[in-house]
Design an enzyme around this catalytic site. Structure first.
Site, PDB file in Angstrom:
ATOM      1  N   ASN A  13       0.835  -1.220   0.000  1.00 17.64           N
ATOM      2  CA  ASN A  13       0.000   0.000   0.000  1.00 17.64           C
ATOM      3  C   ASN A  13       0.864   1.262   0.000  1.00 17.64           C
ATOM      4  O   ASN A  13       0.336   2.361   0.052  1.00 17.64           O
ATOM      5  CB  ASN A  13      -0.973   0.007   1.194  1.00 17.64           C
ATOM      6  CG  ASN A  13      -0.248   0.050   2.528  1.00 17.64           C
ATOM      7  OD1 ASN A  13       0.988   0.091   2.578  1.00 17.64           O
ATOM      8  ND2 ASN A  13      -1.004   0.021   3.614  1.00 17.64           N
ATOM      9  N   ASP A  49      -3.965  -2.620  -0.128  1.00 21.02           N
ATOM     10  CA  ASP A  49      -3.812  -2.740   1.323  1.00 21.02           C
ATOM     11  C   ASP A  49      -4.288  -4.132   1.729  1.00 21.02           C
ATOM     12  O   ASP A  49      -5.352  -4.581   1.274  1.00 21.02           O
ATOM     13  CB  ASP A  49      -4.674  -1.656   1.989  1.00 21.02           C
ATOM     14  CG  ASP A  49      -4.331  -1.493   3.455  1.00 21.02           C
ATOM     15  OD1 ASP A  49      -4.276  -2.516   4.178  1.00 21.02           O
ATOM     16  OD2 ASP A  49      -4.113  -0.350   3.870  1.00 21.02           O
ATOM     17  N   LEU A  50      -3.520  -4.798   2.585  1.00 17.07           N
ATOM     18  CA  LEU A  50      -3.922  -6.153   3.016  1.00 17.07           C
ATOM     19  C   LEU A  50      -5.289  -6.138   3.691  1.00 17.07           C
ATOM     20  O   LEU A  50      -5.970  -7.166   3.730  1.00 17.07           O
ATOM     21  CB  LEU A  50      -2.913  -6.720   4.021  1.00 17.07           C
ATOM     22  CG  LEU A  50      -1.516  -7.057   3.528  1.00 17.07           C
ATOM     23  CD1 LEU A  50      -0.724  -7.730   4.642  1.00 17.07           C
ATOM     24  CD2 LEU A  50      -1.570  -7.968   2.299  1.00 17.07           C
ATOM     25  N   LYS A  66       6.365  -1.372  11.853  1.00 15.08           N
ATOM     26  CA  LYS A  66       7.514  -1.968  12.554  1.00 15.08           C
ATOM     27  C   LYS A  66       8.196  -1.079  13.584  1.00 15.08           C
ATOM     28  O   LYS A  66       9.267  -1.446  14.071  1.00 15.08           O
ATOM     29  CB  LYS A  66       8.546  -2.396  11.507  1.00 15.08           C
ATOM     30  CG  LYS A  66       9.076  -1.229  10.686  1.00 15.08           C
ATOM     31  CD  LYS A  66      10.332  -1.548   9.922  1.00 15.08           C
ATOM     32  CE  LYS A  66      10.860  -0.329   9.220  1.00 15.08           C
ATOM     33  NZ  LYS A  66      12.102  -0.515   8.512  1.00 15.08           N
ATOM     34  N   SER A 102      10.804 -11.611  14.114  1.00 11.14           N
ATOM     35  CA  SER A 102      11.858 -10.697  14.567  1.00 11.14           C
ATOM     36  C   SER A 102      12.476 -11.222  15.843  1.00 11.14           C
ATOM     37  O   SER A 102      11.807 -11.870  16.660  1.00 11.14           O
ATOM     38  CB  SER A 102      11.210  -9.335  14.834  1.00 11.14           C
ATOM     39  OG  SER A 102      12.099  -8.512  15.538  1.00 11.14           O
ATOM     40  N   TYR A 109       4.316  -3.896  19.202  1.00 10.97           N
ATOM     41  CA  TYR A 109       4.907  -4.408  17.949  1.00 10.97           C
ATOM     42  C   TYR A 109       5.392  -5.844  18.157  1.00 10.97           C
ATOM     43  O   TYR A 109       5.086  -6.741  17.361  1.00 10.97           O
ATOM     44  CB  TYR A 109       6.070  -3.511  17.506  1.00 10.97           C
ATOM     45  CG  TYR A 109       6.938  -4.153  16.450  1.00 10.97           C
ATOM     46  CD1 TYR A 109       6.460  -4.365  15.165  1.00 10.97           C
ATOM     47  CD2 TYR A 109       8.234  -4.587  16.746  1.00 10.97           C
ATOM     48  CE1 TYR A 109       7.248  -4.980  14.196  1.00 10.97           C
ATOM     49  CE2 TYR A 109       9.031  -5.200  15.783  1.00 10.97           C
ATOM     50  CZ  TYR A 109       8.535  -5.395  14.512  1.00 10.97           C
ATOM     51  OH  TYR A 109       9.317  -6.012  13.563  1.00 10.97           O
ATOM     52  N   LYS A 142       4.135  -9.810  16.520  1.00  8.16           N
ATOM     53  CA  LYS A 142       4.949 -10.910  15.962  1.00  8.16           C
ATOM     54  C   LYS A 142       4.702 -12.201  16.743  1.00  8.16           C
ATOM     55  O   LYS A 142       4.558 -13.279  16.156  1.00  8.16           O
ATOM     56  CB  LYS A 142       6.439 -10.544  15.997  1.00  8.16           C
ATOM     57  CG  LYS A 142       6.820  -9.355  15.130  1.00  8.16           C
ATOM     58  CD  LYS A 142       6.608  -9.616  13.643  1.00  8.16           C
ATOM     59  CE  LYS A 142       7.053  -8.453  12.769  1.00  8.16           C
ATOM     60  NZ  LYS A 142       6.578  -8.563  11.381  1.00  8.16           N
ATOM     61  N   ASN A 195      16.475   3.609  14.254  1.00 10.70           N
ATOM     62  CA  ASN A 195      17.503   2.561  14.319  1.00 10.70           C
ATOM     63  C   ASN A 195      18.897   3.139  14.110  1.00 10.70           C
ATOM     64  O   ASN A 195      19.076   4.188  13.503  1.00 10.70           O
ATOM     65  CB  ASN A 195      17.202   1.477  13.273  1.00 10.70           C
ATOM     66  CG  ASN A 195      15.883   0.786  13.559  1.00 10.70           C
ATOM     67  OD1 ASN A 195      14.987   0.804  12.726  1.00 10.70           O
ATOM     68  ND2 ASN A 195      15.744   0.211  14.735  1.00 10.70           N
ATOM     69  N   ARG A 198      17.926   3.824  26.525  1.00 14.72           N
ATOM     70  CA  ARG A 198      16.586   3.941  25.938  1.00 14.72           C
ATOM     71  C   ARG A 198      15.690   2.893  26.612  1.00 14.72           C
ATOM     72  O   ARG A 198      16.048   1.698  26.630  1.00 14.72           O
ATOM     73  CB  ARG A 198      16.687   3.690  24.427  1.00 14.72           C
ATOM     74  CG  ARG A 198      15.399   3.837  23.671  1.00 14.72           C
ATOM     75  CD  ARG A 198      15.617   3.809  22.159  1.00 14.72           C
ATOM     76  NE  ARG A 198      16.149   2.526  21.681  1.00 14.72           N
ATOM     77  CZ  ARG A 198      16.386   2.237  20.408  1.00 14.72           C
ATOM     78  NH1 ARG A 198      16.161   3.140  19.468  1.00 14.72           N
ATOM     79  NH2 ARG A 198      16.865   1.064  20.045  1.00 14.72           N
TER      80      ARG A 198
END
Ligand code: NAD
Ligand code: UFG
Length: 343
Positions: free
Chosen positions: A32, A58-59, A84, A124, A148, A152, A198, A294
């Site tokens: 998407n 879009d799924l 993600k 992940s 998130y 998974k 990241n 963090r």
């Protein structure tokens, strides 16, 4: 094989589409473009001389998804599409659960309807949470520390349940460690929206002058230099792991069921190691400053990749030097990422 790749325009997806096309497969992409641009796939076509069919779908749109599957009739699916960002998942959990979980349920329903029952899923290392001790093998304890990660974990369980109920499904769950780098051509790479979360994209944007300095999150971890240790894996190695997984599921046939493999190098590198390697690869100093840890970060995470080596015949081949050189090549030749699409 005709492979349908969801999220195929994204970072890992575009590198995987390139490997599939280069290895004699035909490809259809469903994306998407929520977090990517069609330009990545145009460049894959330019690099390979072959094009993937592209479906802007879009799924969550089941009828459009069904139309794409009816048009393509794929032999297998590689499923990258998903949101993600860990921090964002804490802020908007419902969007994460809906997009990632409902999106995958819609995908499975459509696959069942067209009798396509082989799927490689992007899991992940985040599923190992804070409990696993490195080197982390596939039997290590699992725990979700944010929405998130829980998408998974829940999806892994859903796929296990579906495979247990019907042996004609074949699922390969690939738990990636930290994907970095870019195709050595410098034509495709990681193009995050806004300020990167990241490490490597952040360092790359400091190097190219888009950001002033890197904040190193914590220098009081129980590691050699006090900074966090991760298993960085070149995205081209990661992409190749998907091809090995598809081949293995094909070999296993109805014995496949639902299987899981770590994709990592097995080597842990600290934040300081990555800064130094990047400086060497680019010739550019990376200004950095130590700040507090963090929240949610673990001290040390790296894979035991033995199972992927023994069963898939896959090992990560690229060194940290080529990860940094290829990241720099991509970032320095595309300082603003992919060009904006015309309105
Ligand atoms: P990415 O954001 O670059 O790619 C994901 C793609 O999926 C994007 O092109 C996006 O537009 C598309 N997408 C998202 N939701 C969609 C939907 N509902 N319908 C259609 N398309 C949709 O991310 P990436 O880094 O390439 O990651 C790919 C997969 O690997 C994700 O599932 C991610 O969770 C997983 N993963 C990534 C990392 C990482 O650090 N990059 C680590 C472990 C696992
Ligand atoms: N780091 C910094 N400064 C930054 C960004 C990161 O010091 O600006 C440090 C982190 O504290 C950590 C290391 O760099 O020690 C790596 O951090 P990343 O954010 O690059 O990666 P994570 O290991 O935190 O998480 C990533 C993905 C997750 C995924 C996980 C495992 O963001 O979604 O790898 O695959 F689950």
């Amino acid at each position: 094989m005709h492979v349908l790749v969801t999220g195929g325009a994204g970072y890992i997806g575009s590198h995987t589409v390139l490997e599939l096309l280069s290895n004699g497969h035909t490809v259809a992409v469903v994306d998407n473009f929520d977090n990517s641009k069609p330009e990545s796939l145009r460049r894959v076509a330019e690099l390979t001389g072959k094009s993937a069919a592209v479906h802007r779908v879009d799924l969550l749109d089941e009828s459009a998804l069904m139309a794409a599957f009816e048009a393509e009739r794929p032999d297998a699916v590689i499923h990258f599409a998903g949101l993600k960002a860990v921090g964002e998942s804490n802020a908007i959990p419902l969007r994460y659960y809906h997009n990632n979980i409902t999106g995958t349920l819609e995908l499975l329903r459509v696959m069942e309807a067209v009798d396509c029952r082989t799927l490689v899923f992007s899991s992940s290392a985040t599923v190992y949470g804070a409990l696993a001790v490195a080197p982390i093998n596939e039997s290590s304890p699992l725990s979700g520390t944010n929405p998130y990660a829980r998408t998974k974990l829940f999806l892994e369980d859903i796929l296990r349940d579906v495979a247990a109920a019907n042996a004609t499904w074949r699922f390969g769950l690939l738990r990636y460690f930290n994907p970095v780098g870019a195709h050595p051509s410098g034509r495709i790479g990681e193009d995050p929206n806004g300020i990167p979360n990241n490490l490597l994209p952040f360092i790359s944007q400091v190097a190219v002058g888009r950001l002033d300095e890197l904040k190193v999150y914590g220098n009081d971890y129980p590691t050699a230099d006090g900074t966090g240790v991760r298993d960085y894996i070149h995205v081209v190695d990661l992409a190749r792991g998907h091809l090995r997984c598809l081949e293995h599921l094909d070999r296993l046939g109805d014995e496949a069921g639902c299987r899981v493999w770590n994709l990592g190098t097995g080597k842990g590198l600290s934040v300081i190691d990555m800064i130094r390697s990047f400086e060497q690869a680019s010739g550019v100093d990376i200004p950095h400053r130590f700040v507090d840890r963090r929240p949610g970060d673990v001290a040390i995470s790296f894979a035991d990749p033995t199972k992927a080596r023994e069963e898939l015949g896959w090992v990560a081949e690229n060194t940290v030097d080529s990860m940094c050189a290829d990241s720099w090549n991509w970032q320095s030749s595309n300082p603003e990422g992919y060009p904006a699409e015309p309105a």
